[in-house]
Design an enzyme around this catalytic site. Structure first.
Site, short mmCIF file in Angstrom:
data_model
loop_
_atom_site.label_atom_id
_atom_site.label_comp_id
_atom_site.label_asym_id
_atom_site.label_seq_id
_atom_site.Cartn_x
_atom_site.Cartn_y
_atom_site.Cartn_z
N HIS A 130 61.70 -17.03 2.29
CA HIS A 130 63.14 -17.15 2.46
C HIS A 130 63.46 -17.01 3.94
O HIS A 130 62.57 -16.74 4.77
CB HIS A 130 63.88 -16.11 1.62
CG HIS A 130 63.93 -16.45 0.16
ND1 HIS A 130 64.65 -17.52 -0.32
CD2 HIS A 130 63.33 -15.87 -0.91
CE1 HIS A 130 64.51 -17.58 -1.63
NE2 HIS A 130 63.71 -16.59 -2.01
N ASN A 133 61.79 -14.48 6.13
CA ASN A 133 60.38 -14.71 6.41
C ASN A 133 60.18 -15.72 7.53
O ASN A 133 59.32 -15.55 8.40
CB ASN A 133 59.66 -15.19 5.16
CG ASN A 133 59.87 -14.27 3.98
OD1 ASN A 133 60.51 -14.66 3.00
ND2 ASN A 133 59.38 -13.05 4.04
N ASP A 160 67.94 -20.51 7.40
CA ASP A 160 68.43 -21.52 6.46
C ASP A 160 69.38 -22.51 7.13
O ASP A 160 69.24 -23.73 6.97
CB ASP A 160 69.18 -20.85 5.31
CG ASP A 160 68.26 -20.38 4.19
OD1 ASP A 160 67.06 -20.65 4.26
OD2 ASP A 160 68.75 -19.73 3.25
#
Length: 362
Positions: A130, A133, A160
């Protein structure tokens, strides 16, 4: 309203979490027609957040990609599309018979956008992860910490969205321009680790020239400098100070009632004493009192607002930064264009047959 700058572009968005939904939202706001391929039976990703914000402005089509017939229908849509974005682990789309080569066979002009954490190649490509990480493995998370404390988790904005969504969106627009010129599509491999590494470029340059220490809270922009950090106020609120330039630092001192000759801004030996005095001074007033004190100055002091407060702040209201869509306050489309402003479309649920019919007419 004038159509957005991506008007006429047709994109397929495969149901996903992470960077893909925000990329679809942004490109839709800029005028692209986005058909979101959802899993049947209400099992699509982010179904719990509704379609008012992150999933706004799409045409939703349910397809069961375990069905040979529905996979064939998706390829029919690919034939009429300009691009596709997906966020599955490497190999998943290929196993479904929907990978790049399968799609290029039907539409050689297609731009095939792929968003992953580790990229399509490399030893970690099939490993789960995610945002936290990915930014940990690039060096970004290490730098976002206070001294002698664990790193601060910066929501999932850095990996993200900054490293993933924005590089995917840029890659898609770039490859769409190339396809328009050359008539040939290509794969856009948008790995979050690649994007975040690029975001760190300034700090790589600083490190190479000896201007950055590779440890947290030791540098100009990581909270070590007394004139580039946050301070608590009397009411429990906080202010953010960014008075980097000497002229701005002078205005900061003046507004705090501190004599200009008291401190040499660039003398790091004075920073601990400066932080201690600034901490005491800022605790003497409320956050809003400090905002009023520094209004109409270049001291680079801002109140630290909650998300709710940000939506109602006069400056943000004047800018029309937020809109209401389907009863929910949210960010307006960005960036802004003078001739082709973006807009938020009403989401719709259609059958694949209806979309194919509409796309065959143009």
């Amino acid at each position: 309203m004038t159509a957005g700058p991506l008007s006429g572009i047709r994109l397929l968005e495969m149901d996903a979490i992470g960077p893909v939904p925000l990329c679809g939202m942004i490109l839709s706001g800029l005028g692209a027609e986005i058909v979101r391929i959802c899993r049947p039976g209400g099992q699509q990703a982010w179904s719990d957040v509704g379609d008012a914000v992150l999933l706004r402005g799409r045409t939703n089509v349910e397809l069961n990609l375990k069905s040979e017939a529905d996979r064939a229908t998706l390829l029919d849509l690919v034939e009429r599309a300009d691009g596709l974005i997906e966020g599955a682990r490497p190999g998943v789309m290929e196993r479904l018979g929907l990978g790049p080569e399968d799609c290029f066979a039907r539409n050689p002009r297609l731009v095939y956008g792929r968003a992953t954490g580790w990229g399509q190649e490399g030893p970690l490509r099939l490993t789960a992860g995610h945002d936290i990480n990915y930014i940990a493995m690039t060096g970004a998370l290490h730098a976002i910490a206070q001294a002698d404390q664990p790193p601060t988790v910066p929501l999932n904005l850095v990996g993200d969205y900054a490293g993933g969504t924005m590089f995917l969106a840029l890659g898609m627009v770039s490859a769409l321009l190339s396809a328009k010129t050359t008539g040939k599509g290509q794969v856009v491999d948008a790995a979050m680790v690649d994007g975040v590494s690029n975001l760190l470029s300034l700090f790589h340059a600083f490190t190479a020239t000896g201007l950055w220490l590779d440890r947290p809270a030791s540098n100009l922009l990581d909270g070590a400098a007394p004139f580039y950090r946050c301070y608590a106020c009397k009411d429990g609120g906080h202010v953010a100070v960014g008075a980097l330039e000497p002229q701005f630092f002078a205005q900061l001192l003046a507004g705090m009632g501190i004599a200009a000759e008291r401190y040499d801004q660039n003398d790091r030996m004075q920073w601990p004493a400066m932080i201690a005095e600034f901490t005491t001074v800022f605790l003497s007033r409320t956050r809003d009192e400090w905002e009023a004190q520094f209004a109409d100055t270049d001291a680079c002091l801002s109140p630290v607002l909650s998300m709710g407060e940000a939506m109602d702040h006069p400056a943000n209201r004047a800018r029309a930064m937020f809109i209401e869509h389907n009863g929910v306050k949210q960010a307006a489309p960005a960036p802004r264009f003078s001739a082709t402003p973006g807009e938020v479309r009403v989401s719709a649920a259609l059958s694949a047959a209806e979309v194919l019919e509409a796309w065959s007419k143009v």
